[in-house]
Design a protein around this motif. Sequence first.
Motif, PDB file in Angstrom:
ATOM      1  N   SER A 332     -23.279  25.104 -18.740  1.00 38.77           N
ATOM      2  CA  SER A 332     -22.903  25.625 -19.928  1.00 38.77           C
ATOM      3  C   SER A 332     -24.585  25.326 -20.633  1.00 38.77           C
ATOM      4  CB  SER A 332     -21.589  25.405 -19.722  1.00 38.77           C
ATOM      5  OG  SER A 332     -21.657  23.886 -19.728  1.00 38.77           O
ATOM      6  N   LEU A 335     -27.525  27.627 -19.716  1.00 39.88           N
ATOM      7  CA  LEU A 335     -27.161  28.480 -21.175  1.00 39.88           C
ATOM      8  C   LEU A 335     -27.060  28.335 -22.530  1.00 39.88           C
ATOM      9  CD1 LEU A 335     -24.481  30.084 -19.193  1.00 39.88           C
ATOM     10  CD2 LEU A 335     -26.739  31.270 -19.381  1.00 39.88           C
ATOM     11  N   SER A 336     -26.800  27.386 -22.498  1.00 42.39           N
ATOM     12  CA  SER A 336     -26.463  27.179 -23.974  1.00 42.39           C
ATOM     13  C   SER A 336     -28.586  26.647 -25.083  1.00 42.39           C
ATOM     14  CB  SER A 336     -26.114  25.768 -24.256  1.00 42.39           C
ATOM     15  OG  SER A 336     -24.479  25.738 -24.402  1.00 42.39           O
ATOM     16  N   LEU A 339     -29.432  30.414 -25.104  1.00 44.90           N
ATOM     17  CA  LEU A 339     -28.912  31.160 -25.979  1.00 44.90           C
ATOM     18  C   LEU A 339     -28.440  30.967 -26.684  1.00 44.90           C
ATOM     19  CD1 LEU A 339     -26.328  32.913 -23.127  1.00 44.90           C
ATOM     20  CD2 LEU A 339     -28.592  33.804 -24.309  1.00 44.90           C
ATOM     21  N   TRP A 343     -23.362  31.305 -28.872  1.00 47.08           N
ATOM     22  CA  TRP A 343     -23.043  32.006 -28.157  1.00 47.08           C
ATOM     23  C   TRP A 343     -23.028  32.319 -26.506  1.00 47.08           C
ATOM     24  CZ3 TRP A 343     -22.588  36.617 -30.378  1.00 47.08           C
ATOM     25  CH2 TRP A 343     -23.255  36.658 -32.214  1.00 47.08           C
ATOM     26  N   THR A 344     -22.795  31.238 -26.281  1.00 49.52           N
ATOM     27  CA  THR A 344     -22.586  30.170 -25.246  1.00 49.52           C
ATOM     28  C   THR A 344     -20.545  30.044 -24.910  1.00 49.52           C
ATOM     29  OG1 THR A 344     -24.480  29.638 -24.088  1.00 49.52           O
ATOM     30  CG2 THR A 344     -22.421  28.611 -22.414  1.00 49.52           C
ATOM     31  N   SER A 347     -19.309  34.185 -25.985  1.00 47.99           N
ATOM     32  CA  SER A 347     -18.678  34.675 -24.463  1.00 47.99           C
ATOM     33  C   SER A 347     -17.767  33.970 -23.241  1.00 47.99           C
ATOM     34  CB  SER A 347     -20.556  34.452 -23.337  1.00 47.99           C
ATOM     35  OG  SER A 347     -21.469  32.935 -23.471  1.00 47.99           O
ATOM     36  N   LEU A 384     -17.416  27.744 -19.843  1.00 45.42           N
ATOM     37  CA  LEU A 384     -18.447  27.679 -20.677  1.00 45.42           C
ATOM     38  C   LEU A 384     -18.444  27.044 -21.972  1.00 45.42           C
ATOM     39  CD1 LEU A 384     -20.053  30.984 -19.585  1.00 45.42           C
ATOM     40  CD2 LEU A 384     -20.629  29.138 -19.528  1.00 45.42           C
TER      41      LEU A 384
END
Length: 533
Positions: A332, A335-336, A339, A343-344, A347, A384
């Motif tokens: 996470s 991804l954070s 994105l 949005w992390t 999703s 996430l």
Amino acid sequence: MSTVSRTAEKPAGAPTRSWPLLLVVVCAQMLIWLDTSILNVAVTTLADPVEGLGATPGELEWVASAYTLVVACTLFAGGALADRFGPRNTLLAGLALIGVASGAGAFVDSPAWLIVARAFMGAGSGLLMPATLTVIVQSTPEDKRTRAIAIWSSSSGLGVAVGPVAGGALLSHFWWGSVFLVNVPIVALCLLAVVTVVPDLGGSRRRVLDLPGLALSVLGLGGVVYGIIELGGGRTWYGPHVLLPLVLGGVVLAVFVAGQRRSAAPSLDLRLFRQPGFTAGSVVLLIAFMALAGHLFYAAFYLQGPRGLSPADAGTVMIAAAVGIVLGSQASPSLSRRLSARWTVASGVLATAATYVAYAWLDGGTPLWVVAVLLWIQGFGMGLVGTPVTAVMMRGVPPQLAGAGSAVNSVTRQVGGTLGVAMAGSILSGVYRDRMADAELPGATQGLSPAAEEQARTSAEGARSLADSLHLPELATTADRAFLDAMYAATLSVAALAFIGCAVAVVGLRNRAAPERREHARLSDAAPEGQAR
């Protein structure tokens, strides 16, 4: 007026001790999840009148709910105590209480006394949960905090992984009390580690305790959560056991909030909710954990009921969810950054919603690898969610209010979990009863007693136990079919809830860094020196 004076912005933990300190905090937090996940695989044993305590479905729900009720009631107090006396001392008190209650609970001889022991375990966890996150916030530089929170969040996955496997192994070789007694040596090790590694964080000036406010928060949350639990136990929402505690609890909470707005030393600084990320994150956590807890409530019964798995085998299947949580939590942060947290999180919630929908197509013959894949996706999705949401919430909280912010984070998780169990339990019980009422029970024409019929129509576990004792496999088949219909209704309701959580994440977690920095500064700077000690 603020409740605190300024404290040093520099983290209290020395860099050379950051990893040992983080490991201690993760182990302490994991104990909470370990205890909960072990109980999930022990429910059928506790219901057995020979191998367990012969607990009824209502008593089993209260074995779980008493813990949740007391945790929810004591979280604000735990956060305030961590800010006042330091998270280290609060950690020690919480761990000690869990250890004593676990040792006592292992040797009780009735469901009622086990419920009491679980309540004391909940009190210890209510002290422990805010303190662990407070240690992270106060000891970690801001640029490394998200990664530290990710590791802290992984403790839930580790607890989910170890708990069912350990619980299944213990139940296969020892009596039911071993699943609680195992906490005692773990607590002893954690106490030694906290004394050795965790420093006295928080500085010399700490938040003044608001004892009247804390009392109101305990009474208000207690009333609301009790009403929710009773609703989940099959009571009608307008009955006195549900409506009265809900109304009284709501009124007390309203008085609590009104008092906090005027208090010079509030237990809950309402200015935290001026930050959109803090408010939206709280709502997303509430919904996500409501959906997760509701799902786990019926998933445990599915694996050990229609699938006929032993506690050990069910625990092994649940490892897939634990692995997903750990991997999702670790993925996470990166991804954070790519994105955004918004949005992390969205999703992740969407992935869990998809798995909940998929449960509407499972039956007693679904391959276990399909169930394991769904559990892995569900766990990864929750991984996430937890880290970015917590990071967004705590980003605008000054260190001297870390306990208060951590308490809100923990309260949303616990209240959400209680709501989820109540919702899923109510749907599961209601639909099962309706299906069994419409079904002609095998054996009824051969003189099945009214008491036996009531047992079969009340719970699938009771029906299976009766089927084994009377050699009526058709009765177990009828109960399994009714349970699956009830699970389908519950899982679609949980999925709808998760889709709402996804929408809240998209709308509410937009980047508002500049306003949050200004509010952080106001929270840190507004207090006169006399408001803290």
